[in-house]
Design a protein around this motif. Sequence first.
Motif, PDB file in Angstrom:
ATOM      1  N   ALA A 130      14.474  -1.421  -0.211  1.00 17.56           N
ATOM      2  CA  ALA A 130      15.547  -0.369   0.276  1.00 17.56           C
ATOM      3  C   ALA A 130      16.401  -1.367   1.370  1.00 17.56           C
ATOM      4  N   PRO A 131      17.228  -2.463   0.733  1.00 15.45           N
ATOM      5  CA  PRO A 131      18.012  -3.114   1.359  1.00 15.45           C
ATOM      6  C   PRO A 131      18.915  -2.800   2.332  1.00 15.45           C
ATOM      7  N   ALA A 132      19.533  -1.508   1.996  1.00 14.13           N
ATOM      8  CA  ALA A 132      20.734  -0.949   2.948  1.00 14.13           C
ATOM      9  C   ALA A 132      20.050   0.040   4.016  1.00 14.13           C
ATOM     10  N   ALA A 133      18.683   0.138   3.864  1.00 10.39           N
ATOM     11  CA  ALA A 133      18.157   1.097   4.827  1.00 10.39           C
ATOM     12  C   ALA A 133      17.548   0.703   6.001  1.00 10.39           C
ATOM     13  N   LEU A 134      17.199  -0.737   5.889  1.00 14.96           N
ATOM     14  CA  LEU A 134      16.416  -1.374   6.976  1.00 14.96           C
ATOM     15  C   LEU A 134      15.419  -0.770   7.395  1.00 14.96           C
ATOM     16  N   LEU A 135      14.464  -0.477   6.748  1.00 20.16           N
ATOM     17  CA  LEU A 135      12.931   0.338   6.935  1.00 20.16           C
ATOM     18  C   LEU A 135      12.312  -0.535   7.551  1.00 20.16           C
ATOM     19  N   PRO A 136      11.497   0.159   8.535  1.00 17.80           N
ATOM     20  CA  PRO A 136      10.666  -0.780   9.457  1.00 17.80           C
ATOM     21  C   PRO A 136       9.555  -1.478   8.618  1.00 17.80           C
ATOM     22  N   THR A 137       9.236  -2.588   8.905  1.00 13.38           N
ATOM     23  CA  THR A 137       8.079  -3.595   8.154  1.00 13.38           C
ATOM     24  C   THR A 137       6.673  -2.901   8.218  1.00 13.38           C
ATOM     25  N   GLY A 138       6.463  -2.188   9.464  1.00 17.87           N
ATOM     26  CA  GLY A 138       5.182  -1.642   9.706  1.00 17.87           C
ATOM     27  C   GLY A 138       4.958  -0.396   8.845  1.00 17.87           C
ATOM     28  N   LEU A 139       5.857   0.064   8.368  1.00 24.24           N
ATOM     29  CA  LEU A 139       5.652   1.161   7.255  1.00 24.24           C
ATOM     30  C   LEU A 139       4.962   0.534   5.768  1.00 24.24           C
ATOM     31  N   TYR A 140       5.407  -0.627   5.710  1.00 22.27           N
ATOM     32  CA  TYR A 140       4.956  -1.353   4.355  1.00 22.27           C
ATOM     33  C   TYR A 140       3.618  -2.260   4.681  1.00 22.27           C
ATOM     34  N   THR A 141       3.427  -2.571   5.848  1.00 22.36           N
ATOM     35  CA  THR A 141       2.111  -2.986   6.303  1.00 22.36           C
ATOM     36  C   THR A 141       1.047  -1.769   6.033  1.00 22.36           C
ATOM     37  N   ALA A 142       1.265  -0.657   6.299  1.00 24.20           N
ATOM     38  CA  ALA A 142       0.294   0.432   6.216  1.00 24.20           C
ATOM     39  C   ALA A 142       0.245   0.857   4.769  1.00 24.20           C
ATOM     40  N   LEU A 143       1.218   0.638   3.951  1.00 26.58           N
ATOM     41  CA  LEU A 143       1.362   0.892   2.667  1.00 26.58           C
ATOM     42  C   LEU A 143       0.301  -0.274   1.793  1.00 26.58           C
ATOM     43  N   ILE A 144       0.553  -1.255   2.319  1.00 24.94           N
ATOM     44  CA  ILE A 144      -0.310  -2.550   1.820  1.00 24.94           C
ATOM     45  C   ILE A 144      -1.834  -2.592   2.424  1.00 24.94           C
ATOM     46  N   GLY A 145      -1.857  -2.451   3.652  1.00 23.64           N
ATOM     47  CA  GLY A 145      -3.258  -2.491   4.287  1.00 23.64           C
ATOM     48  C   GLY A 145      -4.177  -1.445   3.889  1.00 23.64           C
ATOM     49  N   ALA A 146      -3.879  -0.239   3.831  1.00 24.89           N
ATOM     50  CA  ALA A 146      -4.745   0.780   3.661  1.00 24.89           C
ATOM     51  C   ALA A 146      -5.618   0.891   2.228  1.00 24.89           C
ATOM     52  N   PRO A 147      -4.876   0.544   1.142  1.00 20.74           N
ATOM     53  CA  PRO A 147      -5.638   0.340  -0.174  1.00 20.74           C
ATOM     54  C   PRO A 147      -6.172  -0.910  -0.055  1.00 20.74           C
ATOM     55  N   VAL A 148      -5.839  -2.076   0.465  1.00 20.98           N
ATOM     56  CA  VAL A 148      -6.580  -3.511   0.321  1.00 20.98           C
ATOM     57  C   VAL A 148      -7.804  -3.358   1.374  1.00 20.98           C
ATOM     58  N   LEU A 149      -7.781  -2.466   2.504  1.00 20.13           N
ATOM     59  CA  LEU A 149      -8.986  -2.374   3.183  1.00 20.13           C
ATOM     60  C   LEU A 149      -9.826  -1.598   2.504  1.00 20.13           C
ATOM     61  N   ILE A 150      -9.433  -0.624   2.003  1.00 24.48           N
ATOM     62  CA  ILE A 150     -10.537   0.181   1.133  1.00 24.48           C
ATOM     63  C   ILE A 150     -11.310  -0.343  -0.160  1.00 24.48           C
ATOM     64  N   LEU A 151     -10.531  -1.351  -0.613  1.00 24.04           N
ATOM     65  CA  LEU A 151     -11.048  -2.187  -1.880  1.00 24.04           C
ATOM     66  C   LEU A 151     -12.001  -3.162  -1.251  1.00 24.04           C
ATOM     67  N   THR A 152     -11.520  -3.843  -0.138  1.00 22.72           N
ATOM     68  CA  THR A 152     -12.397  -4.821   0.538  1.00 22.72           C
ATOM     69  C   THR A 152     -13.734  -4.305   0.843  1.00 22.72           C
ATOM     70  N   VAL A 153     -13.461  -3.089   1.809  1.00 24.29           N
ATOM     71  CA  VAL A 153     -14.900  -2.526   2.450  1.00 24.29           C
ATOM     72  C   VAL A 153     -15.724  -2.172   0.959  1.00 24.29           C
ATOM     73  N   ARG A 154     -15.188  -1.655   0.114  1.00 24.65           N
ATOM     74  CA  ARG A 154     -16.063  -1.457  -1.201  1.00 24.65           C
ATOM     75  C   ARG A 154     -16.703  -2.546  -1.725  1.00 24.65           C
ATOM     76  N   ARG A 155     -15.869  -3.602  -1.828  1.00 26.77           N
ATOM     77  CA  ARG A 155     -16.576  -4.843  -2.412  1.00 26.77           C
ATOM     78  C   ARG A 155     -17.554  -5.384  -1.588  1.00 26.77           C
ATOM     79  N   MET A 156     -17.391  -5.380  -0.081  1.00 22.30           N
ATOM     80  CA  MET A 156     -18.284  -5.832   0.782  1.00 22.30           C
ATOM     81  C   MET A 156     -19.496  -5.154   0.620  1.00 22.30           C
ATOM     82  N   ALA A 157     -19.357  -3.985   0.416  1.00 21.49           N
ATOM     83  CA  ALA A 157     -20.546  -2.841   0.253  1.00 21.49           C
ATOM     84  C   ALA A 157     -21.281  -3.223  -0.756  1.00 21.49           C
ATOM     85  N   GLN A 158     -20.762  -3.487  -1.863  1.00 24.14           N
ATOM     86  CA  GLN A 158     -21.431  -3.676  -3.285  1.00 24.14           C
ATOM     87  C   GLN A 158     -21.977  -5.265  -3.375  1.00 24.14           C
ATOM     88  N   SER A 159     -21.700  -5.953  -2.566  1.00 23.38           N
ATOM     89  CA  SER A 159     -22.085  -7.389  -2.418  1.00 23.38           C
ATOM     90  C   SER A 159     -23.563  -7.347  -1.887  1.00 23.38           C
TER      91      SER A 159
END
Length: 314
Positions: free
Chosen positions: A285-314
């Motif tokens: 959204a180059p014209a909207a100037l949406l906050p970067t924090g919105l995308y850190t949440a969108l990236i971080g939440a699934p990454v954290l879930i996958l990471t914790v699942r992998r750590m639990a299985q190791s």
Amino acid sequence: MRYLGLILLLLALAALSLAAGRVWLAPPALIEALSDPEGAGRMVWNLRLPRLLVGMIAGAGFGLSGLVFQTLLRNPLASPDVIGVTQVSAFGAVAALFFGAPVVLGAWGGGLAAIAALAWLAAHPRQGFDPRAVVLQGLALAIFAAAGTEALILRMGDSSAGMAMTWLSGTLNGAGWAEVQRGVWFAPLLLPLLLSGRVLDRLELGDDLARALGLRVGLLRAGLGLIAALVAAGSVALCGPMSFVALAAGPVGRLVAGGRPSPVAAMLTGAAFVTLADVLARAMAPAALLPTGLYTALIGAPVLILTVRRMAQS
């Protein structure tokens, strides 16, 4: 060699960040812009490069502080944005904005207040400091600070309130060389945390074994916790609170380092998280100037879930 992949990823994201925006730059055009700061490269040198540097410094700070708190408290959820350090720092920054004081001083004051409050709340009269109590006490502290921040914003004028709300969402919009200079002055605080890998590794073994290895557990926990709080507060002062960066960078860095606490991996991961989120903010959204924090949440939440699942299985 284990960090080479993270370094290459960060460099690739940095190049993509310099090329992304309303006007995309192909590699030859980007190289030409970087070599001509007074001509075709004004957009890159005056807007995109300082924005990139501020995001990388803030992301590195969030990643390091998250790993330190998670290791000191032996809890993967004990990042500064969960235990209230980030929220109290944000309250201090907004209070400084409300009273016309420097934002960075308000944020650092909030970080120190959060650490003092957590140490007092989690102290047991007989058993001493209880790390397990910090997360629950910190959640309550975060809610209290968020309510105080909203109360301050309601008392601001429309212009200041809008600015504060945008900043609280975590944004790199408007970041310039003045913010880079503040980040450079703040960056030396990262050094003690970067050098704490061996200490964190031993503290993770438990207090009794760490003492048997010659560590002064109480002093180290207090000192590293204080520095980590100042680092988190400094990152908040640069770009506002960025959701999930501190929470996710530590576990991802551990995977890279073979399951051990690695400040270098956490720092690189945090910087990469923020850089990637900022690229997405400008690409989608180059014209909207949406906050970067919105995308850190969108990236971080699934990454954290996958990471914790992998750590639990190791």
